[in-house]
Each structure stands twice: as C-alpha cells, then as structure tokens.
Design a protein around this motif. Structure first.
Motif, short mmCIF file in Angstrom:
data_model
loop_
_atom_site.label_atom_id
_atom_site.label_comp_id
_atom_site.label_asym_id
_atom_site.label_seq_id
_atom_site.Cartn_x
_atom_site.Cartn_y
_atom_site.Cartn_z
N ASN A 287 61.31 39.58 -29.24
CA ASN A 287 61.91 38.25 -29.45
C ASN A 287 62.83 37.95 -28.26
O ASN A 287 63.80 38.65 -28.03
CB ASN A 287 62.70 38.30 -30.77
CG ASN A 287 63.30 36.96 -31.16
OD1 ASN A 287 63.23 35.98 -30.42
ND2 ASN A 287 63.92 36.93 -32.33
N LEU A 288 62.47 36.94 -27.48
CA LEU A 288 63.25 36.57 -26.29
C LEU A 288 64.15 35.40 -26.63
O LEU A 288 63.68 34.34 -27.01
CB LEU A 288 62.31 36.09 -25.18
CG LEU A 288 61.61 37.09 -24.27
CD1 LEU A 288 60.74 36.32 -23.29
CD2 LEU A 288 62.62 37.93 -23.51
N LEU B 25 61.93 44.61 -30.77
CA LEU B 25 62.86 44.55 -29.64
C LEU B 25 63.35 43.11 -29.47
O LEU B 25 62.55 42.18 -29.40
CB LEU B 25 62.14 45.01 -28.35
CG LEU B 25 62.96 44.98 -27.06
CD1 LEU B 25 64.14 45.95 -27.13
CD2 LEU B 25 62.07 45.33 -25.86
N ARG B 26 64.67 42.97 -29.44
CA ARG B 26 65.26 41.64 -29.21
C ARG B 26 65.91 41.66 -27.84
O ARG B 26 66.77 42.48 -27.56
CB ARG B 26 66.28 41.37 -30.31
CG ARG B 26 66.87 40.00 -30.27
CD ARG B 26 67.76 39.75 -31.46
NE ARG B 26 67.01 39.39 -32.66
CZ ARG B 26 67.54 38.73 -33.69
NH1 ARG B 26 68.80 38.39 -33.68
NH2 ARG B 26 66.80 38.43 -34.74
N ILE B 27 65.46 40.75 -26.98
CA ILE B 27 66.00 40.67 -25.62
C ILE B 27 66.76 39.36 -25.48
O ILE B 27 66.23 38.30 -25.81
CB ILE B 27 64.87 40.71 -24.56
CG1 ILE B 27 64.07 42.02 -24.68
CG2 ILE B 27 65.46 40.58 -23.15
CD1 ILE B 27 62.98 42.19 -23.63
N VAL B 28 68.00 39.44 -25.00
CA VAL B 28 68.75 38.22 -24.72
C VAL B 28 68.87 38.09 -23.20
O VAL B 28 69.07 39.08 -22.49
CB VAL B 28 70.13 38.21 -25.45
CG1 VAL B 28 71.02 39.36 -25.01
CG2 VAL B 28 70.86 36.89 -25.24
N GLN C 100 68.93 44.34 -28.37
CA GLN C 100 68.96 45.72 -27.88
C GLN C 100 68.91 45.75 -26.35
O GLN C 100 69.20 46.76 -25.73
CB GLN C 100 67.78 46.54 -28.43
CG GLN C 100 67.81 46.76 -29.93
CD GLN C 100 67.23 45.58 -30.69
OE1 GLN C 100 66.23 45.00 -30.27
NE2 GLN C 100 67.86 45.22 -31.78
N THR C 101 68.45 44.64 -25.75
CA THR C 101 68.30 44.59 -24.29
C THR C 101 68.90 43.29 -23.78
O THR C 101 68.72 42.23 -24.40
CB THR C 101 66.80 44.67 -23.91
OG1 THR C 101 66.26 45.89 -24.43
CG2 THR C 101 66.61 44.63 -22.40
N LEU C 102 69.63 43.39 -22.66
CA LEU C 102 70.18 42.20 -22.00
C LEU C 102 69.57 42.11 -20.60
O LEU C 102 69.52 43.11 -19.88
CB LEU C 102 71.71 42.34 -21.89
CG LEU C 102 72.43 41.37 -20.92
CD1 LEU C 102 72.31 39.92 -21.40
CD2 LEU C 102 73.91 41.75 -20.79
#
Lengths: 222, 115
Positions: A36-37, A135-138, A160-162
């Motif tokens: 998810n972006l 996985l959620r990426i911002v 979880q990821t930036l």
C-alpha cells in the motif's frame, strides 16, 4: 414507551477490517506481496512505480492498482510500461477501502509477485484503512518539507517503510533528509528508510532489493 | 475527512440492530473514539446530525467516549498515556510497545424505544 439498552461493541470499520483480512489471506495464499503506497498528491508515487517497472522488466512480475478521485491517467502511465494496471476512481472519496481493492483481485494475473496499491494522494485518511497489504510504504518528497512526519503522524506511525523522494532536488531546497528521517524514526523506530530519485535513479536498486526481500518473506510464510 | 463514511457504516449497523431488537426509535448512540483512530469527534458529530434525518435514529443523541492514546512497554511493563504519537517507551527507551488504548472506533451501545 419501554426503553432498552442494546450492548453492541462492534468496530465501526469492521466491514473494512474483514474485507482486508480476506484480501491478505487470498494474496498470501497466491504468493503475492501487497504493498500500500501512501503520500501527499505529487510526492512521486506513480513516477516511482514507473521506475520500478523499468528496473524489474523481464524479471519480477508486478501489477498495480491505481486509486484516484478521477481519471485513468495513472493506470495508463503504468500500462505504458507493459505492467497490468487497474484504475479505481473513488468519485470524491479521499481514500481507498478494502472492498474496492477486493473487486479487482480476480483480474490480477496468477504469476504476479508484487501487487502495488497506489492510494489516493492524501497523507491523512488512507492511514486509517487497512487494504489487506503486508507492506505499507509512505513517501515524503523534498518539496513538501522535512517537518511533515509529526504533522501527519498516523501515516508515518502505521507504515513499515519510508521513501524520501526527489533526492535530485535536495541541493536546491531547504529540505534536510536527515531531519525528515530522524523525525519519522522518533514516531516509528522500526521504519526502514530509503532515499530515491526518479530522475537520477538514485536508491532505486536498494528499494527494489528491499521489495524482493519482503516478497520472499511472504513465500516463507505460506 | 472520512467521518461521513464512518457514520454511513455506523448506520448500517444501527438499522440492523434496530430491526433485530424490534426498536421503534433509537434514542442514544454511544461510540468509543480513540485519539489514534484517525477521526475527529466533532466531525463525527456533524456527520451524525446530517445522516440521522429521516431515519429511525432521527431523535438520537450521539455520545462520544474519547479514549486517550495509551501504550504498555513490553520491556519494562510501564503504562503511559501519551499526548504525541512517538512509539518509544518514555521510561526505558524500548521500541517494543503494545498499544493499550487509542485506536478504538467502536459502537459501544444503543438505547432504543421498543414495542
């Protein structure tokens, strides 16, 4: 008139949570990593996906669900890279919900390894909706400013990821990537942070390697 | 900004509950809303006022029980109420935290007039 108390204790977003759980189970059963972006409009989600598509062409099998309020533009950009893409237009809603994603799943090719879900550009509401992703990426782009993590904490606390994007602009802007990273890590010490540029290609190999590792974790789980 | 869709989902549940309990009218609706739930209580109230017109809950009051953001540290077991969203233990610095309260967005109870 008799009165009665009815105890309910039901999550108001229960129907979304149930749909998200079903999506997660289905995709992981199929060996697909769902990502998810999330970001503000214009932070570079679609450009990042175009660059990932170019780098993984002929290798990793990706597919993309595009969420926008209106137009097919983003899906067309992804299809132009030879990647299957579906556009969800929300017609005004500020976020995607799991049921919208669920309707697309039957179209996702069986050989897919990573399914990206590009959320509606908005750093607020999408954070409250589980789409069944693992996985959620911002994304935070340089022109937005390095003070954004604490202004929009939920997005940064639930990812979880930036990815700090538009690194090619760092020398031209008063954006301090170290400050943005430190602020985000204060909110969420477990965040993995990457710096990329869709213009120069900086950081893209590292990000693709990270995505491959996350996909392998799914296979280990299944 | 998605408070109206939260309220729309609430009304699906309210109508189902009213039917199951043969209610003639719903007079009170009580929600638990956590500080980290991503919705603003005042906007929920506005959305509720708009949405209830012409429904079985037309005369209902909305009561919101606001829950603070509270974490428990798995390392030192300290429980802290936080005013920010920093996910590190203020006592020992550990990042292994469990959220005790604050993410709630729950329909707790309904008061209804029955046959």
């Amino acid at each position: 008139m008799p009165k009665k108390d009815i105890l309910v204790l039901q999550d108001l977003l229960l129907s979304n949570a149930q749909a998200a759980a079903a999506i997660r189970a289905e995709l992981e059963g199929r060996g697909i990593l769902a990502v998810n972006l999330m970001s503000s409009p214009g932070a570079g989600k679609t450009s990042l996906l175009e660059r990932i598509a170019e780098r993984t062409a002929g290798g990793l099998k990706i597919a993309v669900i595009e969420g926008d309020i209106e137009t097919e533009r983003d899906a067309e950009r992804i299809r132009a890279k030879g990647v299957p893409a579906w556009q969800i237009t929300t017609g005004g809603a500020c976020h995607l919900e799991a049921k919208m994603v669920g309707r697309v799943l039957p179209s996702v090719p069986p050989e897919t390894e990573i399914l990206f879900i590009e959320n509606v550009g908005n750093l607020v509401c999408p954070a409250g909706y589980d789409l069944g992703e693992r996985l959620r990426i911002v994304l935070l782009s340089a022109p937005e400013g390095d003070d954004k993590p604490k202004k929009y904490p939920q997005a940064f606390a639930t990812a979880q990821t930036l990815v700090l994007t538009k690194a090619d602009l760092f020398p031209h802007l008063p954006f301090d990537p170290a400050k943005a990273k430190a602020e985000a890590l204060e909110l969420n010490p477990k965040l993995e942070v990457f710096i990329t540029s869709a213009v120069t290609g900086e950081g893209l190999d590292e990000l693709v390697a990270h995505l491959r590792r996350k996909r392998e974790e799914i296979l280990g789980r299944a | 900004m998605h408070e109206l869709s939260v309220i729309a989902s609430l009304f699906d549940t309210l109508l189902a509950q009213a039917k199951a309990h043969k209610a003639r009218a719903i007079t009170m609706v009580k929600l638990e809303v956590g500080a980290l739930s991503g919705v603003v209580p005042e906007l929920l109230e506005s959305a509720f006022e708009i949405y209830k017109k012409g429904t079985i809950a037309e005369k209902a009051d909305l009561v919101i029980d606001r829950r603070p953001f509270e974490v428990r540290c798995r390392a030192c077991r300290a429980v802290e109420t936080r005013s920010d969203f920093i996910l590190a233990c203020p006592s020992c610095g550990s990042t292994d935290l469990e959220i005790v309260h604050g993410t709630e967005l729950v329909l707790q109870k309904i008061e209804a007039e029955t046959e």
